[in-house]
Design a protein around this motif. Sequence first.
Motif, short mmCIF file in Angstrom:
data_model
loop_
_atom_site.label_atom_id
_atom_site.label_comp_id
_atom_site.label_asym_id
_atom_site.label_seq_id
_atom_site.Cartn_x
_atom_site.Cartn_y
_atom_site.Cartn_z
N PRO A 92 45.47 53.23 31.64
CA PRO A 92 46.77 53.89 31.90
C PRO A 92 47.33 54.60 30.68
CG PRO A 92 47.09 51.54 31.63
CD PRO A 92 45.63 51.78 31.46
N THR A 93 46.60 55.58 30.20
CA THR A 93 47.03 56.27 28.98
C THR A 93 47.93 57.45 29.33
OG1 THR A 93 45.16 57.74 29.13
CG2 THR A 93 44.86 55.76 27.81
N GLY A 94 48.04 57.77 30.59
CA GLY A 94 48.88 58.91 30.99
C GLY A 94 48.10 60.21 30.98
N GLU A 96 42.68 49.68 34.12
CA GLU A 96 42.11 48.96 32.98
C GLU A 96 43.09 49.01 31.83
OE1 GLU A 96 37.84 49.93 32.73
OE2 GLU A 96 37.79 48.55 34.44
N ASP A 97 44.02 48.07 31.88
CA ASP A 97 45.15 48.11 30.93
C ASP A 97 45.02 47.06 29.84
OD1 ASP A 97 45.44 46.01 32.63
OD2 ASP A 97 47.52 46.39 33.16
N THR A 98 43.78 46.81 29.42
CA THR A 98 43.62 45.77 28.40
C THR A 98 44.03 46.26 27.01
OG1 THR A 98 41.33 46.45 28.15
CG2 THR A 98 41.75 44.58 29.60
N ASP A 99 44.11 47.55 26.85
CA ASP A 99 44.48 48.06 25.53
C ASP A 99 45.94 48.51 25.57
OD1 ASP A 99 44.72 49.16 23.09
OD2 ASP A 99 42.99 50.51 23.25
N LEU A 100 46.81 47.58 25.18
CA LEU A 100 48.26 47.84 25.30
C LEU A 100 48.71 49.03 24.47
CD1 LEU A 100 50.63 44.79 25.38
CD2 LEU A 100 50.18 46.55 27.08
N ARG A 117 45.39 43.18 33.30
CA ARG A 117 46.24 42.21 32.59
C ARG A 117 46.73 41.09 33.51
NH1 ARG A 117 47.41 43.77 27.45
NH2 ARG A 117 49.08 42.26 27.26
N GLU A 118 46.67 41.31 34.78
CA GLU A 118 47.10 40.26 35.72
C GLU A 118 45.94 39.35 36.12
OE1 GLU A 118 49.15 42.16 38.99
OE2 GLU A 118 50.38 43.32 37.58
N ARG A 119 44.79 39.57 35.54
CA ARG A 119 43.61 38.82 35.94
C ARG A 119 43.12 37.89 34.83
NH1 ARG A 119 41.13 40.94 40.27
NH2 ARG A 119 39.04 40.41 39.57
N ALA A 120 44.04 37.60 33.86
CA ALA A 120 43.64 36.83 32.68
C ALA A 120 42.93 35.53 33.05
CB ALA A 120 44.87 36.55 31.83
N GLU A 121 43.45 34.86 34.08
CA GLU A 121 42.90 33.54 34.42
C GLU A 121 41.40 33.62 34.71
OE1 GLU A 121 44.95 31.24 37.63
OE2 GLU A 121 42.86 31.02 38.27
N HIS A 162 35.31 44.41 32.80
CA HIS A 162 34.75 45.24 33.87
C HIS A 162 33.61 44.52 34.59
CE1 HIS A 162 30.89 46.66 32.30
NE2 HIS A 162 30.74 47.33 33.42
N ALA A 163 32.86 43.72 33.81
CA ALA A 163 31.74 43.00 34.45
C ALA A 163 32.30 42.01 35.47
CB ALA A 163 30.92 42.27 33.39
N ILE A 164 33.32 41.28 35.08
CA ILE A 164 33.90 40.28 35.99
C ILE A 164 34.57 40.97 37.17
CG2 ILE A 164 35.74 38.55 36.13
CD1 ILE A 164 34.81 37.62 33.35
N ASP A 165 35.28 42.04 36.89
CA ASP A 165 35.98 42.73 37.99
C ASP A 165 35.01 43.40 38.95
OD1 ASP A 165 38.25 41.97 36.77
OD2 ASP A 165 38.70 43.92 35.87
#
Length: 549
Positions: free
Chosen positions: A44-46, A75-79, A120-124, A238-241
Amino acid sequence: MDWNKLADVLVPDENVKPLDYYETLYPERDLPKGAQVTRLAPSPTGFIHLGNLFVAIANERIAHQSGGLMYLRIEDTDLKRKVDGAVDAVKNALKYFDIRFDEGAEIEGAENKYGPYYQRERAEIYHAYAKDLIRRGLAYPCFCTEEELSALREKQTAEKKITGYYGEYAACRNLTEEQIYENLKAGKPYVIRLRSQGNAENKLPFHDEIKGDITVTENDQDVVILKSDGIPTYHFAHAIDDHFMRTTLVIRGEEWLASLPIHIELFDVLGFRRPKYGHNCSLQKMDGETRRKLSKRKDPELGLEFYRQEGYNARAVKVYMLTLLNSNFEEWYMKNPDGKLEDFKFSINKMGKSGALFDLNKLSDISKNELAKLSAEEMFDVLQDWANEFGTDAQKTYFADKDYMLKVLTLCMGIGGKKRRKDFTTSKQAMEFIAYFFDNTFAPEYAYRFDNATVKKILQEFKATYAYEDDMPTWFDKVKAVAAANGFATDMKAYKADPTAYPGNVSDVAEMLRIAMTGLANTPDLWTIMQILGNERTLARLDKAIENL
Ligand code: GLU
């Protein structure tokens, strides 16, 4: 080393669920045989670019054509790179090109059973799998600081070694149990790294859906899987998703080819079946004599926003992208110029293996053709939509008198004529093209090719004979009469035989009138322009031009 204990310390059980839980929660999808599940997974870099659209079209076509589906994952892992409103920007940009998602982030009305679709909502889930890898001795905490890592990079560069955290250089790989707990006790920040089992000497055969059979080097890098804040890296997430969202095919940019060995190893150690991968060629352009990749810094046409702002016809952009994506599309389109693009049979094996040459002029040609297929009513809507969003206040007023605007468009598009005109390329350019029909944007420069006295006399004489009711032949007879009265040739044969005998010919006179009326030397039919402008405005424009001489 008691890996079970370490796994429990680093990822306490109460934070995660047993792995089976996730397998049950996200079951295999119930889809017909051969149906492909694809995704678009932007950060989500815009900044949504042509490369995103390029792969989105391929993913969308293959998914829907096979009876499968495409979803949107963020893919918002890079805040650091996250921008507010970026997800809407992605969706809007793609909606313009009619790219439909069946499920995913902010896709209303979809079942969205495989979410959340924001990483970011999939941390668990990531933590559960990181824990499992630690327990199996396949991942470990690394306490190296930024300084230590850059010193390592410098040393490797100086020694002409491959840079990175691997083998003998992976200092934390061999920490003892005591050292690890000491570091943890001291509160040192740490990341979790994969304990790579690979050997860079080994080459692996790999079938890429686009590039064909290729060879990749086995990964030996102990890549970071969880960052110090517990957020996964792209590789791991990405592998897990892709596994749990049950992706079957990943078409992505070829810039990811370099990371493929890491992804292969991650899927293997996680025990997941890999989706098929197709690495799509990059978009290139000619820069003088050299061919290079489109660049964010140098090429405004890389951003998708550019096409909406300029008002490129969305179908034209899609047609061009399909032309670049599938080698047999152009031929199909020639036979089916009005066909539904979905009726073209898209095939992954017709995708180019090496860089696609993107040429804005080619796109403009396609756009001209597409716009020439529209009716005046359709063009009215296209232009109004564009003007509402991007037009100036003056341009927004063009739509107040719909009948007038439809007449303008009918003329400028050559509707009803022998052949359609192709003067419109984009909405922005079309709006500029028709500006002279509206007094609030009529700003003539009056660049005549004859001396002012001659032009003035001609304009005055024409004005004196002009009658709005005249049909085109009568009107033209009057233009000819004024020409003849001023010594201009009206017989083109005679003029061509001896051009020096005249100051010019009747078309030069028509040009003077045209410039006076529109400010331009080239326009559609002048009689019709005067008819559209109306008697009053025609006379007013002639007066204004005369005053300026
Ligand atoms: N987040 C990655 C990107 O924006 C996605 C790559 C992929 O499709 O796997 O480039």
